[in-house]
Design a protein around this motif. Sequence first.
Motif, mmCIF file in Angstrom:
data_model
loop_
_atom_site.group_PDB
_atom_site.id
_atom_site.type_symbol
_atom_site.label_atom_id
_atom_site.label_comp_id
_atom_site.label_asym_id
_atom_site.label_seq_id
_atom_site.Cartn_x
_atom_site.Cartn_y
_atom_site.Cartn_z
ATOM 1 N N SER A 76 -10.913 58.518 27.313
ATOM 2 C CA SER A 76 -9.982 57.955 28.292
ATOM 3 C C SER A 76 -10.616 56.716 28.914
ATOM 4 N N SER A 77 -10.038 55.564 28.648
ATOM 5 C CA SER A 77 -10.656 54.314 29.092
ATOM 6 C C SER A 77 -10.422 54.053 30.575
ATOM 7 N N GLN A 78 -11.298 53.245 31.144
ATOM 8 C CA GLN A 78 -11.142 52.733 32.498
ATOM 9 C C GLN A 78 -10.966 51.220 32.394
ATOM 10 N N ARG A 79 -9.920 50.703 33.034
ATOM 11 C CA ARG A 79 -9.628 49.278 32.921
ATOM 12 C C ARG A 79 -10.456 48.485 33.928
ATOM 13 N N LEU A 80 -11.186 47.506 33.408
ATOM 14 C CA LEU A 80 -11.952 46.589 34.239
ATOM 15 C C LEU A 80 -11.161 45.292 34.343
ATOM 16 N N ILE A 81 -11.023 44.768 35.566
ATOM 17 C CA ILE A 81 -10.157 43.614 35.795
ATOM 18 C C ILE A 81 -10.980 42.457 36.335
ATOM 19 N N ILE A 82 -10.856 41.316 35.705
ATOM 20 C CA ILE A 82 -11.600 40.139 36.143
ATOM 21 C C ILE A 82 -11.213 39.792 37.578
ATOM 22 N N ASN A 83 -12.214 39.467 38.374
ATOM 23 C CA ASN A 83 -12.064 39.107 39.790
ATOM 24 C C ASN A 83 -11.603 40.269 40.671
ATOM 25 N N ASN A 84 -11.687 41.498 40.150
ATOM 26 C CA ASN A 84 -11.375 42.693 40.941
ATOM 27 C C ASN A 84 -12.656 43.524 41.024
ATOM 28 N N VAL A 85 -13.379 43.353 42.126
ATOM 29 C CA VAL A 85 -14.691 43.996 42.262
ATOM 30 C C VAL A 85 -14.571 45.516 42.207
ATOM 31 N N ASN A 86 -13.531 46.062 42.847
ATOM 32 C CA ASN A 86 -13.385 47.521 42.896
ATOM 33 C C ASN A 86 -13.166 48.133 41.521
ATOM 34 N N SER A 87 -12.536 47.387 40.617
ATOM 35 C CA SER A 87 -12.313 47.928 39.271
ATOM 36 C C SER A 87 -13.647 48.161 38.561
ATOM 37 N N ILE A 88 -14.659 47.393 38.935
ATOM 38 C CA ILE A 88 -15.991 47.565 38.358
ATOM 39 C C ILE A 88 -16.746 48.663 39.101
ATOM 40 N N ARG A 89 -16.775 48.562 40.411
ATOM 41 C CA ARG A 89 -17.566 49.491 41.214
ATOM 42 C C ARG A 89 -17.040 50.922 41.161
ATOM 43 N N ASN A 90 -15.749 51.083 40.946
ATOM 44 C CA ASN A 90 -15.167 52.426 40.888
ATOM 45 C C ASN A 90 -15.153 53.003 39.476
ATOM 46 N N SER A 91 -15.740 52.283 38.534
ATOM 47 C CA SER A 91 -15.767 52.741 37.141
ATOM 48 C C SER A 91 -17.096 53.417 36.835
ATOM 49 N N ASN A 92 -17.230 53.871 35.593
ATOM 50 C CA ASN A 92 -18.476 54.501 35.146
ATOM 51 C C ASN A 92 -19.481 53.492 34.600
ATOM 52 N N PHE A 93 -19.227 52.214 34.784
ATOM 53 C CA PHE A 93 -20.152 51.196 34.284
ATOM 54 C C PHE A 93 -21.528 51.388 34.911
ATOM 55 N N ASN A 94 -22.549 51.385 34.061
ATOM 56 C CA ASN A 94 -23.921 51.569 34.525
ATOM 57 C C ASN A 94 -24.761 50.405 34.014
ATOM 58 N N GLY A 156 -12.216 33.258 27.950
ATOM 59 C CA GLY A 156 -11.818 34.232 28.965
ATOM 60 C C GLY A 156 -12.747 35.428 28.985
ATOM 61 N N LEU A 157 -13.152 35.891 27.797
ATOM 62 C CA LEU A 157 -14.117 36.992 27.724
ATOM 63 C C LEU A 157 -15.437 36.574 28.358
ATOM 64 N N GLY A 158 -15.871 35.355 28.078
ATOM 65 C CA GLY A 158 -17.101 34.864 28.684
ATOM 66 C C GLY A 158 -17.011 34.840 30.202
ATOM 67 N N GLN A 159 -15.875 34.410 30.725
ATOM 68 C CA GLN A 159 -15.674 34.386 32.178
ATOM 69 C C GLN A 159 -15.699 35.798 32.755
ATOM 70 N N PHE A 160 -15.112 36.740 32.027
ATOM 71 C CA PHE A 160 -15.139 38.132 32.491
ATOM 72 C C PHE A 160 -16.579 38.647 32.548
ATOM 73 N N LEU A 161 -17.374 38.347 31.528
ATOM 74 C CA LEU A 161 -18.762 38.819 31.509
ATOM 75 C C LEU A 161 -19.589 38.150 32.599
ATOM 76 N N GLU A 162 -19.279 36.908 32.919
ATOM 77 C CA GLU A 162 -19.937 36.260 34.058
ATOM 78 C C GLU A 162 -19.617 37.021 35.348
ATOM 79 N N PHE A 163 -18.347 37.424 35.498
ATOM 80 C CA PHE A 163 -17.937 38.199 36.674
ATOM 81 C C PHE A 163 -18.631 39.559 36.691
ATOM 82 N N LEU A 164 -18.683 40.212 35.533
ATOM 83 C CA LEU A 164 -19.351 41.508 35.436
ATOM 84 C C LEU A 164 -20.821 41.379 35.840
ATOM 85 N N HIS A 165 -21.455 40.342 35.379
ATOM 86 C CA HIS A 165 -22.856 40.074 35.728
ATOM 87 C C HIS A 165 -23.023 39.865 37.236
ATOM 88 N N SER A 166 -22.092 39.124 37.836
ATOM 89 C CA SER A 166 -22.205 38.830 39.270
ATOM 90 C C SER A 166 -22.020 40.087 40.114
#
Length: 329
Positions: A76-94, A156-166
């Motif tokens: 069951s996937s979790q959707r990560l959204i660019i420029n949405n900090v909570n979508s990252i912090r509330n996910s299982n991303f480690n 766009g993927l590169g921009q998302f990964l920059e956001f994920l990194h930040s």
Amino acid sequence: MKTVLCLLCVAVCYAIAGASSLVDGKYSRYIEFPDGDGVMQAVDLLEPVDTELLREVERNPANNNYLLYTRRNRRSSQRLIINNVNSIRNSNFNANHQTVVIAHGWLGNQNTNINPTIRDAYLNKGEANVIVLDWRRLAVSTYPTAAAGVPAVGRGLGQFLEFLHSVTGQPFNRMHLAGFSLGAHLVGNAGRQLGGRVARVTGLDPAGPLWNRNSERLRPTDGVYVEAIHTDGGTTGLGIGTAIANADFFPNGGNSQPGCYNSICNHNRAYELFASTVTRNHLVGRQCSNTAQISANSCRGSSFHMGNDDLNKTGSGLFRVNTGRRYPF
């Protein structure tokens, strides 16, 4: 004698005319290319592109879906959204686990076979953040339109990964981008957006039609280490068939694969081989001096493992690797 010369001149003229009518120097205008389910679709390589759709893709990288899978949510996937900090912090991303991004090809989506095949290989082996890029908004358009929009989706993927990194602090040297067919050129553009800082970029039989002379195709500088696995690179193959990375692997010569009887099977074999190497790291190539050695299976250079999940992998050159007919090859 004059008759023979005239006939020869006519033959040469026809040959030149035929060559000049080829698209991208290799393909006929009308070809067949597989969709995400492996069904061949008719393609007109000179069909006008949908400029309105391309402008929308360029404007809005949020059209892409980034779907996270971890060992805590394997199915069951979790959707990560660019420029949405909570979508990252509330996910299982480690951030302590490596991140692997998978990009499908033309007419694909999150359920296309490449995604669960590679996802399961990683998650069955150990901890990882597996992000499936679903870029169907563009991928379901005509092949020429999808190909034309690949660089924008990649950026766009590169921009998302920059956001994920930040947000998470995960360094780019913990990221591996793997793309199949059109997706191979897509992840190349993502790596380019990031200044070639991602640890690895893997092109799985990078698409050939409209890419042989395309400056936006996968490049050796798109990551710290860039690898391409060529499995259907024949005269009219679906893959690009020529060396375009740091290390280029040509399984079984790179044109046809054992146990395959059509281009779809040859093309798909690239991601199947890669997934198997993630699990076993068992396919070893021998370095070749030129393409003639690849074709003749006479490579005698140094050994180098194809694929795998080693983020510190480095190397360069042409390599032939011989495989079996069926999984795990």
